[in-house]
Design a protein around this motif. Structure first.
Motif, PDB file in Angstrom:
ATOM      1  N   LEU A 292      -5.072   2.736  -0.820  1.00  0.00           N
ATOM      2  CA  LEU A 292      -4.726   2.431  -2.209  1.00  0.00           C
ATOM      3  C   LEU A 292      -5.951   2.009  -3.008  1.00  0.00           C
ATOM      4  CD1 LEU A 292      -2.329   2.283  -4.160  1.00  0.00           C
ATOM      5  CD2 LEU A 292      -2.053  -0.117  -3.535  1.00  0.00           C
ATOM      6  N   SER A 293      -6.868   1.313  -2.366  1.00  0.00           N
ATOM      7  CA  SER A 293      -8.064   0.832  -3.072  1.00  0.00           C
ATOM      8  C   SER A 293      -8.957   1.986  -3.540  1.00  0.00           C
ATOM      9  CB  SER A 293      -8.867  -0.119  -2.185  1.00  0.00           C
ATOM     10  OG  SER A 293      -9.358   0.560  -1.043  1.00  0.00           O
ATOM     11  N   LYS A 294      -8.838   3.146  -2.892  1.00  0.00           N
ATOM     12  CA  LYS A 294      -9.632   4.318  -3.276  1.00  0.00           C
ATOM     13  C   LYS A 294      -8.922   5.173  -4.329  1.00  0.00           C
ATOM     14  CE  LYS A 294     -11.597   4.548   1.384  1.00  0.00           C
ATOM     15  NZ  LYS A 294     -11.594   5.314   2.666  1.00  0.00           N
ATOM     16  N   ASP A 295      -7.671   4.846  -4.613  1.00  0.00           N
ATOM     17  CA  ASP A 295      -6.871   5.632  -5.571  1.00  0.00           C
ATOM     18  C   ASP A 295      -7.336   5.338  -6.994  1.00  0.00           C
ATOM     19  OD1 ASP A 295      -4.751   6.703  -7.183  1.00  0.00           O
ATOM     20  OD2 ASP A 295      -3.468   6.653  -5.412  1.00  0.00           O
ATOM     21  N   SER A 296      -7.633   6.375  -7.747  1.00  0.00           N
ATOM     22  CA  SER A 296      -8.124   6.198  -9.123  1.00  0.00           C
ATOM     23  C   SER A 296      -7.073   5.602 -10.050  1.00  0.00           C
ATOM     24  CB  SER A 296      -8.602   7.543  -9.690  1.00  0.00           C
ATOM     25  OG  SER A 296      -7.538   8.490  -9.689  1.00  0.00           O
ATOM     26  N   ASN A 297      -5.789   5.718  -9.672  1.00  0.00           N
ATOM     27  CA  ASN A 297      -4.707   5.178 -10.487  1.00  0.00           C
ATOM     28  C   ASN A 297      -4.246   3.799 -10.024  1.00  0.00           C
ATOM     29  OD1 ASN A 297      -4.405   7.193 -12.431  1.00  0.00           O
ATOM     30  ND2 ASN A 297      -3.171   8.457 -11.046  1.00  0.00           N
ATOM     31  N   ALA A 298      -5.052   3.175  -9.176  1.00  0.00           N
ATOM     32  CA  ALA A 298      -4.691   1.845  -8.662  1.00  0.00           C
ATOM     33  C   ALA A 298      -5.824   0.860  -8.889  1.00  0.00           C
ATOM     34  CB  ALA A 298      -4.354   1.926  -7.173  1.00  0.00           C
ATOM     35  N   PHE A 299      -5.423  -0.390  -9.087  1.00  0.00           N
ATOM     36  CA  PHE A 299      -6.382  -1.491  -9.257  1.00  0.00           C
ATOM     37  C   PHE A 299      -5.902  -2.641  -8.383  1.00  0.00           C
ATOM     38  CE2 PHE A 299      -7.361  -5.558 -11.418  1.00  0.00           C
ATOM     39  CZ  PHE A 299      -8.751  -5.500 -11.403  1.00  0.00           C
TER      40      PHE A 299
ATOM     41  N   GLU B   7       0.836  -1.209   0.000  1.00  0.00           N
ATOM     42  CA  GLU B   7       0.000   0.000   0.000  1.00  0.00           C
ATOM     43  C   GLU B   7       0.867   1.255   0.000  1.00  0.00           C
ATOM     44  OE1 GLU B   7      -4.055   1.551   1.762  1.00  0.00           O
ATOM     45  OE2 GLU B   7      -2.724   0.848   3.353  1.00  0.00           O
ATOM     46  N   THR B   8       1.907   1.271   0.830  1.00  0.00           N
ATOM     47  CA  THR B   8       2.788   2.445   0.894  1.00  0.00           C
ATOM     48  C   THR B   8       3.543   2.624  -0.418  1.00  0.00           C
ATOM     49  OG1 THR B   8       3.076   2.070   3.274  1.00  0.00           O
ATOM     50  CG2 THR B   8       4.627   3.551   2.208  1.00  0.00           C
ATOM     51  N   LEU B   9       4.055   1.527  -0.965  1.00  0.00           N
ATOM     52  CA  LEU B   9       4.759   1.600  -2.242  1.00  0.00           C
ATOM     53  C   LEU B   9       3.800   2.034  -3.353  1.00  0.00           C
ATOM     54  CD1 LEU B   9       7.198   1.125  -4.097  1.00  0.00           C
ATOM     55  CD2 LEU B   9       6.554  -1.295  -4.208  1.00  0.00           C
TER      56      LEU B   9
ATOM     57  N   GLY C  99      -8.986 -10.644   1.727  1.00  0.00           N
ATOM     58  CA  GLY C  99      -9.130  -9.401   2.488  1.00  0.00           C
ATOM     59  C   GLY C  99      -8.138  -8.313   2.155  1.00  0.00           C
ATOM     60  N   ASP C 100      -7.375  -8.469   1.057  1.00  0.00           N
ATOM     61  CA  ASP C 100      -6.333  -7.486   0.766  1.00  0.00           C
ATOM     62  C   ASP C 100      -6.877  -6.099   0.455  1.00  0.00           C
ATOM     63  OD1 ASP C 100      -3.522  -8.904   0.571  1.00  0.00           O
ATOM     64  OD2 ASP C 100      -5.017 -10.298  -0.181  1.00  0.00           O
ATOM     65  N   LYS C 101      -8.038  -6.035  -0.197  1.00  0.00           N
ATOM     66  CA  LYS C 101      -8.630  -4.729  -0.484  1.00  0.00           C
ATOM     67  C   LYS C 101      -8.980  -4.001   0.801  1.00  0.00           C
ATOM     68  CE  LYS C 101     -10.658  -4.042  -4.995  1.00  0.00           C
ATOM     69  NZ  LYS C 101     -11.911  -3.834  -5.748  1.00  0.00           N
ATOM     70  N   THR C 102      -9.404  -4.757   1.804  1.00  0.00           N
ATOM     71  CA  THR C 102      -9.745  -4.172   3.093  1.00  0.00           C
ATOM     72  C   THR C 102      -8.499  -3.657   3.789  1.00  0.00           C
ATOM     73  OG1 THR C 102     -11.585  -5.732   3.284  1.00  0.00           O
ATOM     74  CG2 THR C 102     -10.906  -4.606   5.290  1.00  0.00           C
ATOM     75  N   ARG C 103      -7.398  -4.410   3.676  1.00  0.00           N
ATOM     76  CA  ARG C 103      -6.152  -4.006   4.323  1.00  0.00           C
ATOM     77  C   ARG C 103      -5.502  -2.818   3.621  1.00  0.00           C
ATOM     78  NH1 ARG C 103      -5.470  -9.782   5.032  1.00  0.00           N
ATOM     79  NH2 ARG C 103      -4.224  -9.917   3.132  1.00  0.00           N
ATOM     80  N   MET C 104      -5.782  -2.646   2.314  1.00  0.00           N
ATOM     81  CA  MET C 104      -5.196  -1.536   1.556  1.00  0.00           C
ATOM     82  C   MET C 104      -6.270  -0.490   1.252  1.00  0.00           C
ATOM     83  SD  MET C 104      -2.911  -3.705  -1.167  1.00  0.00           S
ATOM     84  CE  MET C 104      -2.150  -5.256  -0.701  1.00  0.00           C
ATOM     85  N   GLN C 105      -6.853   0.071   2.283  1.00  0.00           N
ATOM     86  CA  GLN C 105      -7.987   0.973   2.115  1.00  0.00           C
ATOM     87  C   GLN C 105      -7.627   2.237   1.339  1.00  0.00           C
ATOM     88  OE1 GLN C 105     -10.149   1.765   5.717  1.00  0.00           O
ATOM     89  NE2 GLN C 105     -10.258  -0.379   6.305  1.00  0.00           N
TER      90      GLN C 105
ATOM     91  N   LYS D  46       2.160   7.287 -11.731  1.00  0.00           N
ATOM     92  CA  LYS D  46       2.145   5.936 -12.296  1.00  0.00           C
ATOM     93  C   LYS D  46       0.835   5.227 -11.976  1.00  0.00           C
ATOM     94  CE  LYS D  46       7.129   5.299 -12.413  1.00  0.00           C
ATOM     95  NZ  LYS D  46       7.141   5.445 -13.877  1.00  0.00           N
ATOM     96  N   LYS D  47       0.460   4.320 -12.870  1.00  0.00           N
ATOM     97  CA  LYS D  47      -0.728   3.492 -12.642  1.00  0.00           C
ATOM     98  C   LYS D  47      -0.265   2.141 -12.104  1.00  0.00           C
ATOM     99  CE  LYS D  47      -3.983   3.398 -15.644  1.00  0.00           C
ATOM    100  NZ  LYS D  47      -4.674   3.184 -16.944  1.00  0.00           N
ATOM    101  N   VAL D  48      -0.850   1.730 -10.984  1.00  0.00           N
ATOM    102  CA  VAL D  48      -0.382   0.540 -10.279  1.00  0.00           C
ATOM    103  C   VAL D  48      -1.493  -0.501 -10.170  1.00  0.00           C
ATOM    104  CG1 VAL D  48       0.564  -0.336  -8.108  1.00  0.00           C
ATOM    105  CG2 VAL D  48       1.223   1.933  -8.926  1.00  0.00           C
ATOM    106  N   ALA D  49      -1.170  -1.728 -10.543  1.00  0.00           N
ATOM    107  CA  ALA D  49      -2.092  -2.852 -10.378  1.00  0.00           C
ATOM    108  C   ALA D  49      -1.509  -3.802  -9.343  1.00  0.00           C
ATOM    109  CB  ALA D  49      -2.308  -3.579 -11.692  1.00  0.00           C
TER     110      ALA D  49
END
Length: 347
Positions: free
Chosen positions: A129-136, A90-92, A121-127, A101-104
């Motif tokens: 990053l999961s809200k970032d428009s440039n991340a998937f 998440e930090t990276l 549960g990774d989406k829950t742990r990366m709250q 950059k766009k990150v998947a």
């Protein structure tokens, strides 16, 4: 008193119908090319499906995505449970998106051998990053796949690249020495380690460590900082025990803290240095070609396995052999040879 709003039955029916609606290959690929996250997720779900009717459709999507040029960096991240992989990613990830950059993130959760279920549960742990428009972020179950990754992780990487993601982060299950499959599908392999947790001796073992392109001592903060410095020295010494890499790269050991966001940018700079060096000496492209060949060979093995297990004659003969093994009438090894000899004669 306010009344609770309920969704009309016809609306619920429409939503269910949309979820079940079959989307064409053209619609899926167009959605991927336009970075429609919902359609990208649906395409990955199609890849992961075990239904025979979905196989050809998934392959058609992959073929179309292969035609899209990309300049991505595939980064594999592994480490024992509790090392802080999700926090580190998440930090990276947020650091990279702040750079434009766009990150998947393709995260793999272990599948229970009893219930066959996964928490995902990774989406829950990366709250954040999961809200970032440039991340998937796509969590997937490991299923029966070994080596810390899901069975369709390679294909998922290609779809994410076609969607325009610059950096693909592959997080493994994290169960120890078996985390090797991810090494065969990424450009850079990062091993996260802990200090002061009895993890130093594990790090000196051969196997996963000698495949690492870099080792990051995570949670190097607070009272753990001094132990992290000591671990950095120990792991640096251990790396000298391993033979040099064919690409000429010398693995490095670094310290970082995902919670304090220290050492993260330095690790990314190291990744960029690695990619530049390997592109200049030709190893980067050669490594990708070798990975594609290995992918082909592994896929052939998978299809052969499926082919035999779907044959009725194989199932019947296998049942006989299992019964004989149970009665101790034949050894498992000889039974396997007899089974394959008999089935191959029928082909």
């Amino acid at each position: 008193m306010a009344t609770k709003k309920t969704t009309p039955p016809d609306t619920v029916s429409k939503i269910k119908a949309l979820r079940k609606q079959e989307i064409s290959v053209e619609a899926l690929t167009e959605g991927i090319f336009n970075n429609d996250k919902a359609l990208l997720a649906k395409a990955i779900t199609l890849l992961e499906s075990t239904k025979v009717e979905h196989y050809e459709k998934a392959n058609a999507v992959i073929e179309k995505c292969l035609s899209v040029p990309n300049n991505s960096i595939r980064l594999g991240i592994t480490g024992v449970p509790g090392v802080g992989k999700s926090s580190f990613i998440e930090t990276l990830g947020t650091t990279l998106t702040s750079m434009g950059k766009k990150v998947a993130v393709l995260a793999v959760d272990p599948t229970s051998s009893l219930s066959k279920g996964s928490i995902l549960g990774d989406k829950t742990r990366m709250q954040t990053l999961s809200k970032d428009s440039n991340a998937f972020i796509r969590p997937s179950p490991s299923g029966n796949s070994l080596g810390g990754v899901a069975q369709k992780t390679r294909e998922s990487i290609m779809l994410c690249e076609a969607a325009g993601y610059d950096v693909i982060l592959v997080e493994t299950v994290g169960v120890g020495q078996s985390e090797i499959a991810v090494h065969s599908m990424v450009d850079f392999f990062l091993l996260l380690k802990l200090s002061g947790a009895g993890d130093e001796l594990q790090g000196i073992k051969r196997g996963i460590m000698e495949m690492a392109d870099a080792i990051a001592i995570n949670k190097a903060d607070g009272s753990n900082l001094e132990r992290a410095k000591l671990a950095e020295t120990e792991f640096s010494r251990a790396l000298h025990l391993y033979p040099p890499k064919k690409n000429g790269w010398v693995p490095k050991v670094m310290r970082c803290s995902a919670t304090e966001n220290t050492g993260i940018k330095e690790i990314w700079e190291l990744v960029k240095q690695f990619v530049t060096q390997n592109k200049e000496n030709g190893h980067f492209e050669q490594n990708r070609k070798t990975q594609n060949k290995n992918w082909f060979l592994q896929t052939v093995d998978e299809h052969l396995k499926q082919f035999f297990h779907q044959k009725e004659s194989f199932k019947k003969e296998q049942a006989k052999m299992l019964s004989a093994i149970e009665k101790n009438e034949i050894s498992p090894f000889y039974a396997a040879k007899l089974l394959l000899d008999k089935i191959t004669k029928e082909l």
